[in-house]
Scaffold this motif. Structure first.
Motif, mmCIF file in Angstrom:
data_model
loop_
_atom_site.group_PDB
_atom_site.id
_atom_site.type_symbol
_atom_site.label_atom_id
_atom_site.label_comp_id
_atom_site.label_asym_id
_atom_site.label_seq_id
_atom_site.Cartn_x
_atom_site.Cartn_y
_atom_site.Cartn_z
ATOM 1 N N LEU A 236 -3.792 3.319 0.032
ATOM 2 C CA LEU A 236 -2.649 2.447 -0.239
ATOM 3 C C LEU A 236 -2.510 2.197 -1.738
ATOM 4 C CD1 LEU A 236 -3.223 -0.122 2.641
ATOM 5 C CD2 LEU A 236 -1.382 1.545 2.517
ATOM 6 N N GLU A 237 -3.636 1.980 -2.402
ATOM 7 C CA GLU A 237 -3.594 1.738 -3.843
ATOM 8 C C GLU A 237 -3.117 2.971 -4.595
ATOM 9 O OE1 GLU A 237 -7.557 0.468 -4.636
ATOM 10 O OE2 GLU A 237 -7.164 -1.634 -4.060
ATOM 11 N N GLN A 238 -3.488 4.160 -4.125
ATOM 12 C CA GLN A 238 -3.035 5.382 -4.778
ATOM 13 C C GLN A 238 -1.520 5.536 -4.697
ATOM 14 O OE1 GLN A 238 -5.166 8.667 -3.078
ATOM 15 N NE2 GLN A 238 -7.170 7.945 -3.803
ATOM 16 N N ALA A 239 -0.913 4.984 -3.635
ATOM 17 C CA ALA A 239 0.537 5.028 -3.479
ATOM 18 C C ALA A 239 1.231 3.899 -4.239
ATOM 19 C CB ALA A 239 0.911 4.961 -2.004
ATOM 20 N N GLY A 240 0.459 3.096 -4.965
ATOM 21 C CA GLY A 240 1.038 2.004 -5.747
ATOM 22 C C GLY A 240 1.196 0.705 -4.989
ATOM 23 N N MET A 241 0.558 0.588 -3.838
ATOM 24 C CA MET A 241 0.689 -0.615 -3.020
ATOM 25 C C MET A 241 -0.496 -1.551 -3.252
ATOM 26 S SD MET A 241 1.969 1.157 0.534
ATOM 27 C CE MET A 241 3.310 2.357 0.520
ATOM 28 N N GLU A 242 -0.198 -2.820 -3.409
ATOM 29 C CA GLU A 242 -1.229 -3.837 -3.622
ATOM 30 C C GLU A 242 -1.279 -4.769 -2.424
ATOM 31 O OE1 GLU A 242 -0.738 -5.918 -7.248
ATOM 32 O OE2 GLU A 242 -0.776 -4.117 -8.519
#
Length: 302
Positions: A236-242
């Motif tokens: 999720l973080e790799q996709a820019g999601m926090e």
């Protein structure tokens, strides 16, 4: 002579949500109405599910064949026992000028469903509807729930009887078998849509959230806390999601919101928006898994 317009004020505006309860239990809520006119008002309270014309009104296309934006059904899932899911007391009487009256609305589901609904009408003089209150509630067999996102299932319950122990889909909810739970528990898919509004300048991050809850019931012998976890966070973080609090615990009667935000990276291909799948696991007296689909996209402000 003098004409008088009957007036009434209700303490509930909008939907009366009875929340989540364990199947087989009941919960109550109080509704107050006040007579603001100068004459005595004879009233009655009527539920749409008990309407004598309900069978005739249902001779239309089934709700699952109708687009969601065109669905107008008010009465949802009903009890298998034939008894009313929602009930109200008292059901009729007279309300003097300036006086108020409290009514007790009871929600008593006998099986698991997320789509219990009805409508309560306050009728004056036997014919004039003074107020309408949509009713809704949900029941679970396990002491926890998850909700949020875009609906992926159909809010219509099948009456088909499935063989016990077979890996069947539960009626109307799109359940499947969770591969990680021991013993096997059903899984429901949830879609979280993150729409980043591009107006040509700085914009707020796209946001979405899941609502998690642990039910408190006298039917539960153990008061074990419900632990939850969302994996895999790195993808999720790799996709820019926090994510806020992807892991935690809930005591009985508590709720928690798992929030996610997204800002599109500079190298994002608009034609290929990110879609990340994660697994939300809840462990309490039982274990349940939910498949969560995170879909992010950029939309224009105009």
């Amino acid at each position: 002579g003098q004409g008088v317009v009957p007036g009434m004020v209700c303490s509930v505006e909008g939907v009366l949500d009875m929340g989540y309860v364990m199947a087989g239990e009941k919960v109550t809520s109080t509704v107050r109405i006040q007579n603001t006119s100068s004459l005595t008002l004879p009233y009655s309270l009527q539920l749409d599910s008990l309407s004598p014309t309900r069978d005739r009104d249902q001779q239309e296309l089934p709700a699952f064949l109708t687009p969601s934006v065109q669905r107008t059904e008010i009465v949802g899932t009903q009890n298998y026992s034939g008894l009313s899911v929602f009930s109200v007391f008292p059901t009729e009487g007279e309300l003097e000028a300036g006086k108020s009256q409290e009514f007790l609305v009871t929600f008593s589901p006998d099986h698991e469903s997320l789509y219990y609904s009805d409508r309560l009408r306050v009728v004056l003089f036997g014919k004039q509807t003074a107020h309408e209150i949509p009713l809704k509630g949900a029941a679970r067999e396990s002491p926890m729930f998850v909700e949020g996102g875009v609906p992926l299932d159909v809010p219509v319950e099948s009456l088909a009887v499935t063989a016990p122990g077979a890996p069947q889909e539960a009626p109307g909810r799109g359940w499947s078998v969770c591969p990680r739970a021991e013993p096997q528990e059903p899984v429901r898919s949830l879609l979280l849509l993150l729409e980043y509004v591009d107006g040509g300048g700085p914009a707020e991050p796209a946001r979405a959230e899941l609502r998690l809850g642990a039910l408190d019931s006298p039917l539960l012998a153990a008061k074990k806390a419900v632990e939850f976890s969302l994996d895999p966070v790195p993808e999720l973080e790799q996709a820019g999601m926090e994510l806020e609090e992807p892991r935690g615990a809930l005591d009985r009667g508590q709720e928690r919101r798992v929030r996610v935000s997204w800002v599109p990276p500079r190298d994002l291909q608009v034609s290929d928006p990110p879609l990340v799948t994660a697994l939300l696991t809840l462990r309490g007296d039982t274990t349940e898994c939910y498949r969560v689909l995170f879909m992010a996209r950029v939309v224009s402000a105009g």
